[in-house]
Each structure stands twice: as structure tokens, then as C-alpha cells.
Design a protein around this motif. Structure first.
Motif, short mmCIF file in Angstrom:
data_model
loop_
_atom_site.label_atom_id
_atom_site.label_comp_id
_atom_site.label_asym_id
_atom_site.label_seq_id
_atom_site.Cartn_x
_atom_site.Cartn_y
_atom_site.Cartn_z
N TYR A 27 0.51 -8.27 -2.70
CA TYR A 27 1.16 -6.95 -2.84
C TYR A 27 1.56 -6.35 -1.49
N ASN A 28 1.56 -7.19 -0.47
CA ASN A 28 2.10 -6.79 0.83
C ASN A 28 1.35 -5.60 1.46
N ARG A 45 -4.21 -5.46 5.87
CA ARG A 45 -4.84 -4.14 6.06
C ARG A 45 -5.78 -3.86 4.88
N GLY A 46 -6.86 -3.15 5.18
CA GLY A 46 -7.74 -2.68 4.11
C GLY A 46 -8.96 -3.53 3.86
N PHE A 81 -7.34 4.50 0.76
CA PHE A 81 -6.71 3.24 0.38
C PHE A 81 -5.27 3.49 -0.07
N ALA A 82 -5.06 4.59 -0.80
CA ALA A 82 -3.70 4.95 -1.20
C ALA A 82 -2.84 5.19 0.03
N ASP A 83 -3.43 5.81 1.06
CA ASP A 83 -2.69 6.08 2.30
C ASP A 83 -2.38 4.79 3.05
N ASP A 84 -3.24 3.77 2.90
CA ASP A 84 -2.96 2.46 3.50
C ASP A 84 -1.75 1.81 2.88
N ILE A 85 -1.52 2.09 1.60
CA ILE A 85 -0.40 1.47 0.87
C ILE A 85 0.88 2.28 1.04
#
Length: 328
Positions: A27-28, A45-46, A81-85
Motif C-alpha cells: 500500500y506504498n 515507514r511505520g 498512523f493515519a498521519d503517516d499515510i
């Protein structure tokens, strides 16, 4: 926690991390380098999501020992995590942080203390979360520094007889950090912590430290994060002097100077920070300074740290604005 269960957790955390890498790749969920980055290759990331997953697993195995802390961790890790995406609005993120920290404070009974302590504690907690997030800029630093902090907390819980938090939870966090370091504490990292990792581990450490301070009545245990504090505060001061926006991304931290300008390998810089903090922790435990002496020590170390930065980085770099990126 038995050796068998610890080994099971360790293996399981490795498998979960590897499974996450496949999801992130599909999911990149990646970190692309830019002119302020300390890395040059696209990296997953993450990977620090393992910290939150580890705590959740502990809850299922040990009967949800700290429900409000866990709820706060899930909230703050989810928005991170939402902010990482995809970037999340600052207002929404701040609200989530406030709710999460409130749940943490409720869990440790901080609201039962004198009312003036609450606002001070909120400022310090939010400050620590942001500081640890800002310090997550090179390979290995978040992992090894958190490892030293958690080991120190485990020693205090075991040998100082405070019993301020579950040893099983401390061990679980240490195992999760160990797994993360395997993939991150190297010259070419397999994965970065991401906001979900740096903010998540910050929240976990704050829970342990606040529990320790409430149980012992000693605020001097904040010095378990002294080196991060010196780097963060001095960097903010220098950026304010340069009239820069302190909320914008930058590469002005001392550790970034060592890694980027001095070209010291990331793992060496990270290990150096961890060793110095471990020395601080040892002195803190052995000396047990009063608040007055602790403040005096922090001021002296702060002056020494600023002098070191001036000596190595130079007055011009610290007091002049960072140059904008050069367009090709």
C-alpha cells in the motif's frame, strides 16, 4: 513473565513486523527522502507500529491491566498512523493527543493530586511526545534510546522496590523495541518508526515515567530523558533566535549535525546518545539528587551542551537561518 512466554512474544513480534512490511510495501506506506532528510533511499515507514501492537497483545494475555492507558495509546497511535499515510490536520491531532494524555493521567491517578499539577503535567507530557517525535530522524536513535530508558525503568521497578508498574508490561515493551531495532539499528534501515512508532513509544514511556513519579513523589525522574531534552530545547532556542518557525520540518538538531555534516554513521551517533543517557541514568540512581541539585545539574549540563554545539557546529550555523533548498 516466564522465559518461554518472553521467547514466544519475541518470535511473534518478529513475524508481525515482517507481515507489516508486506502490507506497507503493497500500500506504498513509505518514506521518500527530501532535502531535510538524513537518509537517501525510499524506506518503509511505520515499523514502530509494533510498539502499540505489543501492548495490545499484553492486554489480551494479562487481562487488560491498564484499560485507560491502552485506550489512550490506541487513540494517539491511530491518528499518528493515519498521519503517516496521509497528513492529518493539526487541530484534530492535538485534540487526539489531549484525549489520550487525559486517559493516561486518569489511569495513573494523577487527577487525584493537587489541581495545579494537571496543567503542568499536560505541558510536559505533550512536550515529551513532540520531542521524541522530533528526535526520530536517524537510524537507530529512537530504538536504542528507548531501549536504555525502558531498561532503566525496569531496573527501578525491580531493584528500587517501587513496583510502580507491571514488570510484564515493561518486558513486553523492551521486547518490541528489540525487534524494531533489528530492522532499524543499522546503516541502511529496513524500516523507520514513523509517527506511529515515535509517538507510540513516547506515550508508553510517559506512562511508565508518570507512574514512577506518582509512586515515588520524585519529579527528578524526568532526567531519564535528559539528553533528548538538551538537544530539543537548545535546538528550539537557536531556531527562535534565527526567527524560524519551530513547527516546520528542519535538520537543526545536534544529532542531525553529527550524522549529516560530520558524516558519522547513524548507528554510532545513536549509540553515543544512548551511552551518554545511560551514564546520566546511572548517576541519577546512585546520587538520588534533591530537586534543587537536579536543577543546578541540568543548568550546568545545558550550558556545557550549548558550548559543545558552538565549538563543533560554529556560531554562524547556529545563529544564521538555514538555507532554503536549491532548485535544480
Amino acid at each position: 513473565m516466564t522465559i518461554t512466554l518472553s521467547a514466544t512474544f519475541l518470535v511473534l513480534f518478529f513475524l508481525i513486523e515482517l507481515f507489516y512490511f508486506r502490507i506497507a510495501d503493497r500500500y506504498n506506506i513509505i518514506d521518500k527522502p527530501n532535502f531535510r532528510s538524513s537518509h537517501s533511499k525510499i524506506t518503509i515507514r511505520g515499523g514502530g507500529i509494533i510498539f502499540t501492537i505489543a501492548v495490545l497483545l499484553h492486554c489480551f494475555v494479562f487481562d487488560f491491566s491498564y484499560p485507560f492507558f491502552v485506550m489512550g495509546l490506541v487513540i494517539i497511535s491511530s491518528v499518528s498512523f493515519a498521519d503517516d499515510i496521509k497528513p492529518v490536520s493539526n487541530r484534530f491531532r492535538i485534540i487526539c493527543h489531549f484525549i489520550a494524555v487525559s486517559l493516561l493521567f486518569y489511569q495513573v491517578g494523577l487527577f487525584q493530586l493537587p489541581v495545579y499539577i494537571g496543567p503542568i503535567a499536560f505541558v510536559i507530557a505533550i512536550g515529551i511526545i513532540n520531542a521524541i517525535n522530533f528526535m526520530d530522524g536517524i537510524n537507530g536513535l529512537t530504538g536504542i534510546y528507548s531501549f536504555v530508558t525502558l531498561l532503566t525503568l525496569y531496573y527501578l521497578d525491580t531493584n528500587v522496590a517501587l513496583d510502580f508498574v507491571s514488570k510484564d508490561l515493561l518486558i513486553t515493551a523492551i521486547l518490541a523495541v528489540t525487534v524494531f531495532m533489528f530492522f532499524n539499528f543499522r546503516t541502511k534501515a529496513k524500516s523507520f518508526a514513523g509517527d506511529v512508532g515515535s509517538v507510540g513509544i513516547a506515550f508508553i514511556i510517559i506512562f511508565f515515567m508518570v507512574s514512577l513519579m506518582v509512586a515515588s513523589g520524585k519529579v527528578t525522574y524526568l532526567l531519564l530523558l535528559l539528553l533528548y531534552g538538551l538537544d530539543t530545547i537548545s535546538t528550539i532556542v537557536f531556531r527562535l533566535v534565527r526567527r524560524e518557525n519551530i513547527f516546520e520540518a528542519h535538520r537543526s538538531h545536534f544529532y542531525q549535525f553529527l550524522a549529516n555534516e560530520r558524516r558519522i554513521p547513524h548507528p554510532m551517533v545513536a549509540l553515543g546518545y544512548a551511552i551518554i543517557q545511560l551514564i546520566f541514568n546511572t548517576i541519577l540512581i546512585m546520587a538520588e539528587p534533591s530537586l534543587t541539585w537536579a536543577i543546578i545539574g541540568v543548568v550546568l549540563l545545558g550550558l556545557l551542551f550549548v558550548a559543545l554545539r558552538f565549538a563543533l557546529e560554529g556560531k554562524g550555523r547556529l545563529l544564521l537561518r538555514e538555507k532554503p533548498p536549491t532548485k535544480a
